[in-house]
Scaffold this active site. Structure first.
Site, mmCIF file in Angstrom:
data_model
loop_
_atom_site.group_PDB
_atom_site.id
_atom_site.type_symbol
_atom_site.label_atom_id
_atom_site.label_comp_id
_atom_site.label_asym_id
_atom_site.label_seq_id
_atom_site.Cartn_x
_atom_site.Cartn_y
_atom_site.Cartn_z
ATOM 1 C CG HIS A 32 -8.224 1.135 9.702
ATOM 2 N ND1 HIS A 32 -8.303 2.402 10.223
ATOM 3 C CD2 HIS A 32 -8.165 1.289 8.355
ATOM 4 C CE1 HIS A 32 -8.300 3.274 9.241
ATOM 5 N NE2 HIS A 32 -8.225 2.642 8.106
ATOM 6 N NE ARG A 60 -7.877 6.615 0.033
ATOM 7 C CZ ARG A 60 -7.751 5.673 0.979
ATOM 8 N NH1 ARG A 60 -8.034 4.424 0.695
ATOM 9 N NH2 ARG A 60 -7.325 5.991 2.181
ATOM 10 N N GLY A 76 -8.960 -1.808 -4.267
ATOM 11 C CA GLY A 76 -8.706 -1.636 -2.834
ATOM 12 C C GLY A 76 -9.104 -2.909 -2.117
ATOM 13 C CB CYS A 103 -3.596 0.354 -3.763
ATOM 14 S SG CYS A 103 -5.346 0.737 -3.589
#
Length: 436
Positions: free
Chosen positions: A17, A179, A328, A393
């Site tokens: 992440h 988003r 995603g 994305c």
């Protein structure tokens, strides 16, 4: 991360992440440098007999993973010469659009300079950390009732509107996919007594009450917890504020005489059609109210991010309320394979060496599993809504092999971090020629 010029971590990997967010912010990152020993309290780390203290310079190369002692001269990357000419040729052949994941006007400008044809993912949560706005966000999260949340959100709204205006101005005439708030609220709450005291003073809420509330919000598995669209089901005022801000921004930029603004409003982590129907109604209601107040109609789309296997399987139903799907693939890979991108670096190399996996599934798309879900969702979505717009994305949007797969599935665009746009443009042209 927002404050850092570059990021070096001892754990994780290139698809964790931290690395993904860093790329989205346009920041250099080397994640998972296991040989460094960090002493956070002492503000220093050691590696290979060297001691590096707070204030010392290091230089990091996010492409090679090199970490260099001291400060060296850097150059700003640019498209020029023969490579720029090759990309011009590539644009003549490719049929896939190439967008960028960008959250700030600066990142959007970098992406546009590299040839991006819009923004495929703007993560609004990254806008919440600038300056004093984090205090208002924390005040909103820790409020005990709707009125308290709305009062705090009114403080955040001008910042959001300003951010959206900046993006729309840079990307004038090009689509911008925004988003709505996605991460679990615990990411924003204060963790130290000092920060809790600061929020207490700003909000007028007692220190002990805030401390207790912060402990209540703690989640054991937040990536599968109270996040994404679930936030809006329980706290609809959050998404109401965001839709107000982005529609007001779109109208303000249009009134300035800019080219047509093309906002695409994306609802994250949808798992069933009832969620999507409920929240798309919220978006349309608020957008309609703003347009009526401002006396101007702005074209916009409402869609969803497909990042859960159930959403992919239910794509036919979701397409009744979604005008676009954005896959995603970071979370879709996690939820399909049951592998955390933050921890997989510990074992993924062993899997590759033993040929259990050919590629890291967070780098190159798992076409047999995750890809099958994408193909199925695309097919079912088109059956319900023939003109549905399809894109990805996740980080795979900048990977040539994954782009080849997207071409075969008839997607409309891929979206990647700004600095990967040139590679994506070239790969998209190669994919178009390969699939003629």
């Amino acid at each position: 991360m927002h404050a850092a010029q570059g990021i070096l971590t001892a754990t994780g990997g290139m698809t964790s992440h931290a690395a993904v967010v860093a790329r989205g912010m346009g920041k250099c990152c080397v994640a998972g440098c296991g040989s460094i020993n960090i002493d956070e309290k002492g503000k220093k780390f050691t590696v290979g007999g060297h001691l590096i203290k707070e204030g010392d310079f290091i230089t990091i190369n996010g492409t090679t993973g090199e970490v260099i002692l001291g400060q060296i001269e850097l150059i700003e990357p640019s498209l020029s010469g023969e490579f720029a000419e090759i990309l011009t040729w590539a644009d003549e052949f490719r049929t896939l659009g190439v967008r960028a994941n960008a959250d700030t006007p600066h990142d959007a400008q970098v992406a546009r300079d590299f040839g991006a044809q819009g923004i495929g993912l703007c993560r609004t949560e990254h806008m919440f950390f600038d300056g004093d706005r984090i205090d208002a966000v924390r005040e909103m999260i820790l409020a005990s009732d709707v009125d308290g949340r709305k009062k705090a959100l009114e403080k955040v709204k001008p910042y959001q509107r300003e951010d959206f205006e900046g993006l729309f101005k840079v990307m004038e005439g090009l689509p911008v996919t925004i988003r709505l708030l996605d991460p679990p609220l615990h990411e924003f709450i204060p963790h130290t007594d000092e920060d809790v005291q600061k929020v207490s003073k700003a909000s007028g809420i007692a220190f002990d009450a805030l401390k207790r509330k912060a402990q209540e919000l703690h989640e054991f598995n937040p990536m599968l917890g109270h996040r994404g669209c679930r936030l809006a089901v329980t706290f609809p005022e959050i998404y109401e504020m965001q839709v107000q801000a982005l529609m007001e921004a779109a109208i303000a930029v249009t009134k300035e005489g800019k080219e047509k603004v093309l906002p695409e409003i994306m609802l994250p982590l949808i798992m069933n059609v009832n969620e999507l129907e409920t929240l798309s109604k919220l978006v349309h209601r608020v957008a309609g109210e703003v347009q009526k107040q401002q006396g101007m109609q702005i074209p916009y789309l409402v869609g969803t991010m497909i990042e859960l296997p159930r959403a992919a399987l239910q794509a036919g139903n979701l397409a009744k309320h979604a005008e676009f799907f954005s896959f995603g693939t970071n979370d879709l890979t996690q939820t399909t394979l049951g592998i955390s991108r933050d921890d997989s670096a510990n074992f993924i190399e062993a899997y590759k060496q033993r040929q259990i996996l050919e590629h890291d599934p967070f780098v190159t798309l798992d076409t047999e599993g995750v890809g099958e879900l994408i193909a199925l969702a695309a097919e079912r979505g088109k059956k319900t809504r023939a003109d549905i717009k399809l894109g990805i994305c996740g980080e795979h949007g900048g990977d040539p092999a994954s782009i080849m797969f997207c071409q075969k599935q008839g997607l409309n665009y891929v979206s990647c971090s700004p600095y990967r746009v040139p590679v994506a443009r070239l790969a998209a042209a190669q994919a178009a020629l390969e699939n003629k």
